[in-house]
Design a protein around this motif. Structure first.
Motif, PDB file in Angstrom:
ATOM      1  N   GLU A  35       0.847  -1.194   0.000  1.00 17.37           N
ATOM      2  CA  GLU A  35       0.000   0.000   0.000  1.00 17.37           C
ATOM      3  C   GLU A  35       0.880   1.241   0.000  1.00 17.37           C
ATOM      4  O   GLU A  35       1.940   1.258   0.614  1.00 17.37           O
ATOM      5  CB  GLU A  35      -0.907   0.005   1.236  1.00 17.37           C
ATOM      6  N   MET A  37      -0.016   5.199   0.573  1.00 11.44           N
ATOM      7  CA  MET A  37      -1.025   6.227   0.850  1.00 11.44           C
ATOM      8  C   MET A  37      -0.351   7.592   0.768  1.00 11.44           C
ATOM      9  O   MET A  37       0.730   7.783   1.318  1.00 11.44           O
ATOM     10  CB  MET A  37      -1.613   6.024   2.247  1.00 11.44           C
ATOM     11  N   TYR A  67      -6.635   2.263   8.653  1.00 11.69           N
ATOM     12  CA  TYR A  67      -6.202   1.211   7.719  1.00 11.69           C
ATOM     13  C   TYR A  67      -5.497   0.084   8.484  1.00 11.69           C
ATOM     14  O   TYR A  67      -5.777  -1.097   8.275  1.00 11.69           O
ATOM     15  CB  TYR A  67      -5.267   1.813   6.658  1.00 11.69           C
TER      16      TYR A  67
END
Length: 129
Positions: A35, A37, A67
């Protein structure tokens, strides 16, 4: 008897503008990015963050905490290593649930979220344990 699975460790390299989440492969110690972000409002250095940016940075740390908490509940990791500048590290800590906080094995007060993935991997390998 249940089959014992390998422990999954996530490495989170974050600052006020970006949070990168990696899974540490146990057999090879390679980091696999899962991930990335981005907080476009947090592009300033920590010293440049003023009151009007502070809200955006706090919201970003809450988003990251949410998250991580969701992934914790889903048993996507067993342990966490969190790498962030000291001020943002504190915000992350504040925004984690108790369950996620218990999974944190190590906190590293460094600003390396902008490193390439392989550089973060090398940094972790080079650190004394």
């Amino acid at each position: 008897m249940r089959e014992k699975r390998m422990q999954t460790t996530w490495v989170i390299a974050a600052d006020s503008s970006r949070a990168r989440i990696f899974e540490l492969e146990q057999d090879t110690s390679h980091l696999l990015e899962i991930e990335d972000m981005v907080n476009p409002e947090g592009r300033q250095t920590e010293r440049e963050i003023e009151a009007n940016q502070q809200h955006d940075v706090e919201m970003f740390s809450k988003q990251l905490g949410h998250y991580i908490d969701k992934a914790c509940v889903e048993h996507r990791f067993d342990a966490l290593t969190v790498i962030a500048p000291p001020k943002f590290l504190g915000l992350i800590r504040e925004n984690l649930s108790d369950q996620s906080r218990r999974a944190v094995q190590e906190e590293i007060p460094k600003d390396i979220a902008w490193f390439e993935g392989h550089q973060i991997e090398e940094y972790l390998k080079a650190r004394p344990h």
